[in-house]
Design a protein around this motif. Structure first.
Motif, PDB file in Angstrom:
ATOM      1  N   SER A 201       0.849  -1.188   0.077  1.00  9.89           N
ATOM      2  CA  SER A 201      -0.201  -0.329   0.474  1.00  9.89           C
ATOM      3  C   SER A 201       0.584   1.047  -0.507  1.00  9.89           C
ATOM      4  CB  SER A 201      -0.842   0.358   1.099  1.00  9.89           C
ATOM      5  OG  SER A 201      -0.174   0.570   2.604  1.00  9.89           O
ATOM      6  N   LEU A 202       1.755   1.363   0.856  1.00  8.44           N
ATOM      7  CA  LEU A 202       2.212   2.512   0.988  1.00  8.44           C
ATOM      8  C   LEU A 202       3.593   3.088  -0.078  1.00  8.44           C
ATOM      9  CD1 LEU A 202       3.783   2.381   4.775  1.00  8.44           C
ATOM     10  CD2 LEU A 202       1.555   3.789   3.559  1.00  8.44           C
ATOM     11  N   ILE A 203       3.879   1.274  -1.394  1.00 10.67           N
ATOM     12  CA  ILE A 203       5.154   2.090  -2.064  1.00 10.67           C
ATOM     13  C   ILE A 203       4.524   2.566  -2.903  1.00 10.67           C
ATOM     14  CG2 ILE A 203       7.212   0.007  -1.665  1.00 10.67           C
ATOM     15  CD1 ILE A 203       5.636  -1.238  -3.944  1.00 10.67           C
ATOM     16  N   LEU A 204       2.992   2.868  -3.244  1.00 13.64           N
ATOM     17  CA  LEU A 204       2.523   3.546  -4.778  1.00 13.64           C
ATOM     18  C   LEU A 204       2.737   4.926  -4.218  1.00 13.64           C
ATOM     19  CD1 LEU A 204       0.496   2.144  -7.142  1.00 13.64           C
ATOM     20  CD2 LEU A 204      -1.041   2.574  -5.545  1.00 13.64           C
ATOM     21  N   ARG A 205       3.058   5.753  -2.501  1.00 15.45           N
ATOM     22  CA  ARG A 205       3.112   7.085  -3.325  1.00 15.45           C
ATOM     23  C   ARG A 205       4.355   7.361  -3.260  1.00 15.45           C
ATOM     24  NH1 ARG A 205       2.533   7.863   2.933  1.00 15.45           N
ATOM     25  NH2 ARG A 205       4.188   6.741   3.142  1.00 15.45           N
ATOM     26  N   MET A 206       5.580   6.158  -4.138  1.00 20.87           N
ATOM     27  CA  MET A 206       6.355   7.132  -4.520  1.00 20.87           C
ATOM     28  C   MET A 206       6.713   6.152  -5.601  1.00 20.87           C
ATOM     29  SD  MET A 206       9.615   4.889  -1.594  1.00 20.87           S
ATOM     30  CE  MET A 206       8.125   3.444  -1.209  1.00 20.87           C
ATOM     31  N   ALA A 207       5.948   6.173  -6.222  1.00 19.85           N
ATOM     32  CA  ALA A 207       5.489   5.788  -7.914  1.00 19.85           C
ATOM     33  C   ALA A 207       5.406   7.538  -8.456  1.00 19.85           C
ATOM     34  CB  ALA A 207       4.551   5.530  -8.263  1.00 19.85           C
ATOM     35  N   LYS A 208       6.776   8.033  -9.443  1.00 15.40           N
ATOM     36  CA  LYS A 208       6.427   8.636 -10.781  1.00 15.40           C
ATOM     37  C   LYS A 208       4.618   8.822 -10.853  1.00 15.40           C
ATOM     38  CE  LYS A 208      11.452   9.943 -10.972  1.00 15.40           C
ATOM     39  NZ  LYS A 208      12.390  10.609 -11.597  1.00 15.40           N
ATOM     40  N   GLU A 209       4.531   9.914 -12.015  1.00 10.70           N
ATOM     41  CA  GLU A 209       3.167   9.855 -13.114  1.00 10.70           C
ATOM     42  C   GLU A 209       4.163   8.815 -13.748  1.00 10.70           C
ATOM     43  OE1 GLU A 209      -0.200  10.600 -14.546  1.00 10.70           O
ATOM     44  OE2 GLU A 209       0.223  11.737 -12.256  1.00 10.70           O
ATOM     45  N   GLY A 210       3.198   7.656 -14.423  1.00  8.65           N
ATOM     46  CA  GLY A 210       3.362   6.779 -15.367  1.00  8.65           C
ATOM     47  C   GLY A 210       4.059   5.543 -15.042  1.00  8.65           C
ATOM     48  N   ALA A 211       4.831   5.273 -13.893  1.00 10.76           N
ATOM     49  CA  ALA A 211       5.435   4.266 -13.335  1.00 10.76           C
ATOM     50  C   ALA A 211       4.747   3.472 -13.684  1.00 10.76           C
ATOM     51  CB  ALA A 211       5.750   4.539 -12.594  1.00 10.76           C
ATOM     52  N   THR A 212       5.887   1.863 -13.875  1.00 10.69           N
ATOM     53  CA  THR A 212       4.871   0.637 -14.231  1.00 10.69           C
ATOM     54  C   THR A 212       5.424   0.164 -12.433  1.00 10.69           C
ATOM     55  OG1 THR A 212       5.305   0.727 -16.428  1.00 10.69           O
ATOM     56  CG2 THR A 212       5.582  -1.375 -15.816  1.00 10.69           C
ATOM     57  N   ILE A 213       4.804  -0.978 -12.341  1.00  6.74           N
ATOM     58  CA  ILE A 213       4.839  -1.933 -11.326  1.00  6.74           C
ATOM     59  C   ILE A 213       4.692  -3.242 -11.772  1.00  6.74           C
ATOM     60  CG2 ILE A 213       4.153  -2.675  -9.190  1.00  6.74           C
ATOM     61  CD1 ILE A 213       2.907   0.490  -8.600  1.00  6.74           C
ATOM     62  N   ILE A 214       5.949  -3.753 -11.614  1.00  5.30           N
ATOM     63  CA  ILE A 214       5.933  -5.472 -11.700  1.00  5.30           C
ATOM     64  C   ILE A 214       6.281  -6.034 -10.996  1.00  5.30           C
ATOM     65  CG2 ILE A 214       7.416  -6.911 -12.734  1.00  5.30           C
ATOM     66  CD1 ILE A 214       9.463  -4.816 -14.882  1.00  5.30           C
ATOM     67  N   LEU A 215       5.197  -6.852 -11.000  1.00  4.39           N
ATOM     68  CA  LEU A 215       4.616  -7.948  -9.514  1.00  4.39           C
ATOM     69  C   LEU A 215       4.933  -9.553  -9.930  1.00  4.39           C
ATOM     70  CD1 LEU A 215       3.627  -7.382  -6.961  1.00  4.39           C
ATOM     71  CD2 LEU A 215       1.115  -7.650  -7.453  1.00  4.39           C
ATOM     72  N   HIS A 216       5.322 -10.357  -8.814  1.00  5.10           N
ATOM     73  CA  HIS A 216       5.394 -11.256  -8.930  1.00  5.10           C
ATOM     74  C   HIS A 216       3.823 -12.020  -9.016  1.00  5.10           C
ATOM     75  CE1 HIS A 216       5.767 -15.818  -7.529  1.00  5.10           C
ATOM     76  NE2 HIS A 216       7.087 -15.884  -7.364  1.00  5.10           N
ATOM     77  N   PRO A 217       3.762 -12.883 -10.406  1.00  2.00           N
ATOM     78  CA  PRO A 217       2.702 -13.273 -10.906  1.00  2.00           C
ATOM     79  C   PRO A 217       1.300 -14.026 -10.346  1.00  2.00           C
ATOM     80  CG  PRO A 217       4.697 -14.926 -11.781  1.00  2.00           C
ATOM     81  CD  PRO A 217       4.490 -13.260 -11.081  1.00  2.00           C
ATOM     82  N   LEU A 218       1.862 -14.660  -8.900  1.00  2.00           N
ATOM     83  CA  LEU A 218       0.728 -15.590  -8.163  1.00  2.00           C
ATOM     84  C   LEU A 218       0.321 -14.524  -7.047  1.00  2.00           C
ATOM     85  CD1 LEU A 218       2.935 -18.814  -8.106  1.00  2.00           C
ATOM     86  CD2 LEU A 218       0.790 -18.222  -9.500  1.00  2.00           C
ATOM     87  N   LEU A 219       0.917 -13.206  -7.138  1.00  2.00           N
ATOM     88  CA  LEU A 219       0.591 -12.263  -5.899  1.00  2.00           C
ATOM     89  C   LEU A 219      -0.109 -10.995  -6.937  1.00  2.00           C
ATOM     90  CD1 LEU A 219       4.517 -11.446  -4.007  1.00  2.00           C
ATOM     91  CD2 LEU A 219       2.368 -12.913  -3.913  1.00  2.00           C
ATOM     92  N   MET A 220      -0.086 -11.463  -7.844  1.00  2.00           N
ATOM     93  CA  MET A 220      -1.292 -10.335  -8.719  1.00  2.00           C
ATOM     94  C   MET A 220      -2.401  -9.813  -7.685  1.00  2.00           C
ATOM     95  SD  MET A 220       0.410  -8.960 -11.246  1.00  2.00           S
ATOM     96  CE  MET A 220      -0.623  -8.899 -12.254  1.00  2.00           C
TER      97      MET A 220
END
Length: 285
Positions: A201-220
């Motif tokens: 929940s917190l790391i989203l606050r550190m994203a720049k506009e238009g950022a990409t988040i790559i997540l482990h597939p089983l954690l989607m």
């Protein structure tokens, strides 16, 4: 007779024994030697992910030998060594029935089965890994899947950030240390392999506009914790595995470290210590 490592809905894992198996059309039976217990397996055990059935077989990736093939399977044969990734069922079972589509032949004689398993977990798509080039990157998670991104970022990203307390091998995954409570826009790309809802929940606050988040597939399924805002323009991507040539390149660079830190456990030790990341031996010695 064969055995599976299962978690009942969620909670403490257990082993169960079964007397037989059936190989269906387009399926292959694999005698699994080693299986990788990923961050997603830890999430199941800690009830952050919940199985869709009364129990779920653990194990994200495995390596072993083909012992039988079903109808319509002609490009692998008995005796072939293969890598297999979790599909509808985990692979922590001494005999695993896999759809041919999630199975990759791996007959390279220069690697033993444990090395092949580590390569399988490092085999993230090269194109996806290279998306960190020239960007500000945040890497967080205690799973081997972050290592290809960490190596690429240390060489070719503009800046690399890590959260040491939530990141595997912080002495190897080196970047500028930050706190998950930082609110400044820092990263263009985040590589995430953690099920911790606070971190998600917190790391989203550190994203720049238009950022990409790559997540482990089983954690989607846990992306709901990340509370995406429609105006943020942030995209979510799943890690893709099976690029064996890239996995070999990463393994060769980390061979000494991987061999010294990833010790195979037998099933009873794994169930007692719940060590992650873990390579579990399924064949009796």
């Amino acid at each position: 007779m064969y055995q599976r490592v299962v978690v009942p809905y969620c909670g403490k894992p257990a082993t169960k024994k079964y007397s037989g198996f059936i190989i269906g059309r387009n399926e292959v039976a694999v005698d699994i030697s080693y299986v990788y217990m990923s961050v997603a397996d830890e999430a199941l055990i800690n009830c952050m992910l919940v199985a869709q059935t009364s129990e779920s077989v653990l194990g994200f990736a495995g390596v072993g030998k083909v012992i039988g093939v079903g109808l319509n399977v002609s490009d692998v044969r008995e005796g072939d060594r293969v890598i297999v990734y979790a599909d509808n069922s985990g692979v922590a079972q001494s005999i695993h029935i896999a759809d041919r589509r999630v199975l990759i032949p791996f007959n390279a004689k220069g690697f033993n089965d444990l090395e092949a398993l580590i390569i399988a977990v490092f085999s993230v798509s090269k194109d996806l890994v290279e998306s960190v080039k020239g960007t500000n990157v945040l890497i967080v998670g205690k799973d081997l899947s972050i290592m290809p991104f960490a190596l690429e970022s240390q060489l070719n990203s503009s800046k690399m950030y890590t959260v040491p307390s939530h990141t595997l091998w912080p002495d190897i995954v080196k970047g500028e240390h930050i706190s998950v409570y930082d609110t400044s826009p820092l990263y263009d790309v985040a590589v995430v392999a953690t099920y911790d809802p606070l971190v998600l929940s917190l790391i989203l606050r550190m994203a720049k506009e238009g950022a990409t988040i790559i997540l482990h597939p089983l954690l989607m399924p846990l992306a709901k914790f990340m509370e995406f805002k429609p105006s943020s323009n942030i995209s979510l991507k799943s890690m893709k595995f099976g690029d064996i040539s890239n996995g070999i390149q990463v393994y060769e660079k980390l061979k000494e470290i991987a061999n010294s830190r990833i010790k195979p456990l037998d099933i009873s030790t794994y169930l007692e210590k719940l060590t992650h990341p873990a390579a579990v031996a399924l064949q009796s010695s």
